[in-house]
Design an enzyme around this catalytic site. Sequence first.
Site, PDB file in Angstrom:
ATOM      1  N   HIS A  41       0.868  -1.178   0.000  1.00  0.00           N
ATOM      2  CA  HIS A  41       0.000   0.000   0.000  1.00  0.00           C
ATOM      3  C   HIS A  41       0.904   1.227   0.000  1.00  0.00           C
ATOM      4  CE1 HIS A  41       0.703   0.338   4.375  1.00  0.00           C
ATOM      5  NE2 HIS A  41       0.635  -0.980   4.364  1.00  0.00           N
ATOM      6  N   ALA A  42       0.389   2.386   0.345  1.00  0.00           N
ATOM      7  CA  ALA A  42       1.133   3.641   0.186  1.00  0.00           C
ATOM      8  C   ALA A  42       2.464   3.659   0.945  1.00  0.00           C
ATOM      9  CB  ALA A  42       0.273   4.825   0.619  1.00  0.00           C
TER      10      ALA A  42
END
Length: 88
Positions: free
Chosen positions: A15-16
């Site tokens: 994810h980020a």
Amino acid sequence: MTTQKVTIKNRAGIHARPAALIAQTANRFSSEILIEREDTRINAKSIMGIITMAASYNSVLTICAAGPDETDAVGAIVALFDNKFEED
């Protein structure tokens, strides 16, 4: 060219935050660094490219690097995966 397979061990997948860590690490090296998943190849220096791979838990990726510091680059990125991006 140096290549190594890695398995995503953190439950949340890429994810980020892990994408940012990968891109920051990749940008420390002058070599071209790619991440492959199935038929997709993305630039490891691109946060957005990494996120769009949508790589989840237990996905197998291949880290590829070509250039003067390719061995160190692959080793540094593999270490991120081995440490589960310090999330668990």
